[in-house]
Write a protein that holds these residues in place. Structure first.
Motif, mmCIF file in Angstrom:
data_model
loop_
_atom_site.group_PDB
_atom_site.id
_atom_site.type_symbol
_atom_site.label_atom_id
_atom_site.label_comp_id
_atom_site.label_asym_id
_atom_site.label_seq_id
_atom_site.Cartn_x
_atom_site.Cartn_y
_atom_site.Cartn_z
ATOM 1 N N ILE A 1 -5.320 -49.443 -1.991
ATOM 2 C CA ILE A 1 -5.783 -48.295 -2.775
ATOM 3 C C ILE A 1 -7.298 -48.122 -2.606
ATOM 4 C CG2 ILE A 1 -6.134 -47.443 -5.124
ATOM 5 C CD1 ILE A 1 -3.408 -48.621 -5.838
ATOM 6 N N ILE A 2 -8.013 -49.261 -2.699
ATOM 7 C CA ILE A 2 -9.474 -49.198 -2.542
ATOM 8 C C ILE A 2 -9.841 -48.684 -1.156
ATOM 9 C CG2 ILE A 2 -11.569 -50.617 -2.402
ATOM 10 C CD1 ILE A 2 -10.302 -52.401 -4.562
ATOM 11 N N LYS A 3 -9.104 -49.139 -0.135
ATOM 12 C CA LYS A 3 -9.378 -48.697 1.222
ATOM 13 C C LYS A 3 -9.062 -47.220 1.379
ATOM 14 C CE LYS A 3 -8.852 -50.204 5.987
ATOM 15 N NZ LYS A 3 -10.302 -50.446 6.130
ATOM 16 N N ALA A 4 -7.960 -46.808 0.734
ATOM 17 C CA ALA A 4 -7.592 -45.388 0.822
ATOM 18 C C ALA A 4 -8.640 -44.506 0.168
ATOM 19 C CB ALA A 4 -6.222 -45.174 0.165
ATOM 20 N N LEU B 1 -0.633 -38.499 -1.592
ATOM 21 C CA LEU B 1 0.521 -38.882 -0.775
ATOM 22 C C LEU B 1 0.398 -40.323 -0.291
ATOM 23 C CD1 LEU B 1 1.019 -35.637 1.358
ATOM 24 C CD2 LEU B 1 2.451 -36.473 -0.518
ATOM 25 N N THR B 2 -0.819 -40.719 0.076
ATOM 26 C CA THR B 2 -1.033 -42.100 0.535
ATOM 27 C C THR B 2 -0.732 -43.099 -0.584
ATOM 28 O OG1 THR B 2 -2.739 -41.349 2.073
ATOM 29 C CG2 THR B 2 -2.714 -43.704 1.520
ATOM 30 N N LEU B 3 -1.216 -42.785 -1.811
ATOM 31 C CA LEU B 3 -0.939 -43.675 -2.952
ATOM 32 C C LEU B 3 0.554 -43.743 -3.251
ATOM 33 C CD1 LEU B 3 -3.860 -42.702 -5.384
ATOM 34 C CD2 LEU B 3 -3.675 -44.725 -3.935
ATOM 35 N N ALA B 4 1.241 -42.613 -3.102
ATOM 36 C CA ALA B 4 2.685 -42.593 -3.347
ATOM 37 C C ALA B 4 3.409 -43.501 -2.357
ATOM 38 C CB ALA B 4 3.215 -41.161 -3.243
#
Length: 461
Positions: free
Chosen positions: A260-263, A276-279
């Motif tokens: 999540i931090i990287k995203a 969408l990435t977190l999902a």
């Protein structure tokens, strides 16, 4: 007598029986080698579910000579004993008598040869007659003692009648043994008249199958009082399993948090791409969390007992023995060296890949003496193979033959062979082994036979 007896019990189950004395420390391991073609393994069979549904045990006090009226000599000195001691001795005899007759009937029911069946049936009926006569010969006159005797006599009379009638209903058809059949029927009629004469059961109870059956179940529980041990089963590792779940969740969350931090560093601000990435990250978390937890738990649980059991005397509530129980699938590389060597003795055509199911019991019997008159406890464990049978294929093949120009065929059944190795260790003595071959199809166990062991392997007596 062998340390442990292994035999077929009914159509799809195996029973092993052994006795232990005061102070015994015994480890018993049973290894089932299930051919992979059977389709049975950790992916299709849950060990805990199988244990609770298909492995049953009965632990009780025991005296040598199931077919002997052991209480006869003890009844002679009734005046020197208390009512409670009389009841314990009588219950021991009545319980072992019932178990012995039940065992004999099950073994007799598997005989298909009429000559052998009716010869054994005649011997069994004579034995029943002899034991019942000796038991009734020692009927007490004191009313305080008589009620216990009448309960046992009522049950044994009814139970023997039912077991013999059950045998006759399933007996091989043959008109050559009418005399034996008539003798058994006459014995059953005599027992029914004996109960009527003693007015053990009311007419209303006799006429209602449900009432007479429930009454006899109650009488059976009464004669088990003080003989059958009460077992308290406890699942081990409950706290450890919760800790494993916590550790697995923490590991997954650590990875998820890092992603999540990287995203957030890749995507500036709250964008659709970030959402969408977190999902996707949370979706993978739910997918892998259970897998990680199960893999971690299997690693931690490997080799550990899954259950503990305390056996208590139902009269005094004293702990008689403590047991640890294992049931798990093993890799062949994890097997003890001796077990692996025994398995190598198989014929080349039988050397196929197999899943190994291990069942183990470690029993520590108390150092204190049992109740007066008892010196041994007996454990009977029944392992059902019915859950295995549902994965097996039905026989579809046919064998053709020609005779006098005519071609005929016979349907053949698909059979599977399970290798079973038994290891038993008493205290500091060396471990002894036995190997059995269990041949079964989808509907029944065809054969249970003992096989030879390699030279140098300690053989079970």
């Amino acid at each position: 007598m062998s340390i442990i007896r292994v035999k077929q019990e009914e159509t799809l189950s195996i029973k092993f029986i052994h006795q232990m004395k005061v102070g015994d420390n015994r480890r018993l391991d049973l290894y089932f080698f299930l051919p992979k073609e059977m389709g049975i393994g950790p992916h299709s069979l849950d060990e805990e579910e199988y244990y609770h549904s298909s492995i049953t045990g009965r632990r009780s006090y025991y005296s040598t000579g199931l077919h002997l009226p052991l209480v006869q000599s003890r009844f002679i000195s009734q005046k020197k004993r208390t009512v409670e001691e009389f009841r314990l001795y009588q219950n021991l005899f009545a319980y072992q008598f019932a178990v012995a007759i039940e065992t004999d009937v099950k073994e007799l029911a598997q005989i298909e040869d009429p000559a052998v069946f009716y010869a054994d049936l005649k011997d069994l009926s004579e034995l029943v007659t002899q034991l019942l006569k000796k038991f009734r010969r020692n009927e007490p006159s004191d009313p305080k003692w008589k009620s216990y005797f009448e309960n046992a006599d009522n049950y044994l009379s009814w139970f023997c009648e039912q077991q013999l009638l059950k045998l006759l209903s399933r007996a091989p058809r043959s008109s050559s043994y009418n005399e034996t059949v008539e003798g058994v029927v006459e014995l059953c009629r005599g027992e029914r008249q004996h109960r009527d004469k003693r007015r053990y059961n009311s007419q209303q109870t006799q006429d209602d199958p449900n009432r007479i059956s429930n009454k006899m179940l109650l009488l059976r529980r009464l004669i088990q009082q003080g003989v059958v041990l009460k077992d308290e089963l406890k699942t081990l590792g409950t706290g450890l399993k919760k800790m494993t779940t916590g550790v697995a969740t923490a590991v997954v969350m650590l990875v998820v948090s890092a992603l999540i931090i990287k995203a957030q560093g890749v995507f500036s601000g709250l964008t659709i791409a970030l959402v969408l990435t977190l999902a996707v990250i949370y979706g993978f978390r739910e997918i892998f969390k259970e897998d990680i937890r199960n893999a971690l738990w299997r690693f931690i649980q490997k080799g550990r007992p899954k259950w503990s059991r305390i056996l208590r005397d139902t009269t005094s509530q004293t702990a008689i023995a403590k047991q640890l129980v294992w049931l798990d699938f093993m890799k062949t590389t994890e097997l003890p060296d001796t077990v692996s060597n025994i398995l190598k003795r198989r014929h080349s055509q039988n050397k196929i890949d197999a899943e190994v199911l291990h069942y183990g019991i470690h029993t520590r019997v108390t150092q204190k003496e049992f109740l007066t008159g008892y010196s041994t406890i007996q454990e009977q464990v029944n392992i059902s193979l019915a859950p295995f049978a549902r994965y097996l294929e039905r026989g579809k093949a046919k064998i053709y033959k020609e005779q006098d120009g005519k071609i005929s065929n016979d349907s053949v059944e698909r059979r599977y062979q399970i290798n079973m190795i038994l290891a038993i260790k008493n205290g500091k003595e060396e471990t002894k082994y036995a190997r059995y071959k269990v041949t079964m199809n989808r509907s029944t166990i065809v054969d249970v036979s003992q096989s030879d062991l390699p030279d140098g392997v300690p053989v079970m007596d």
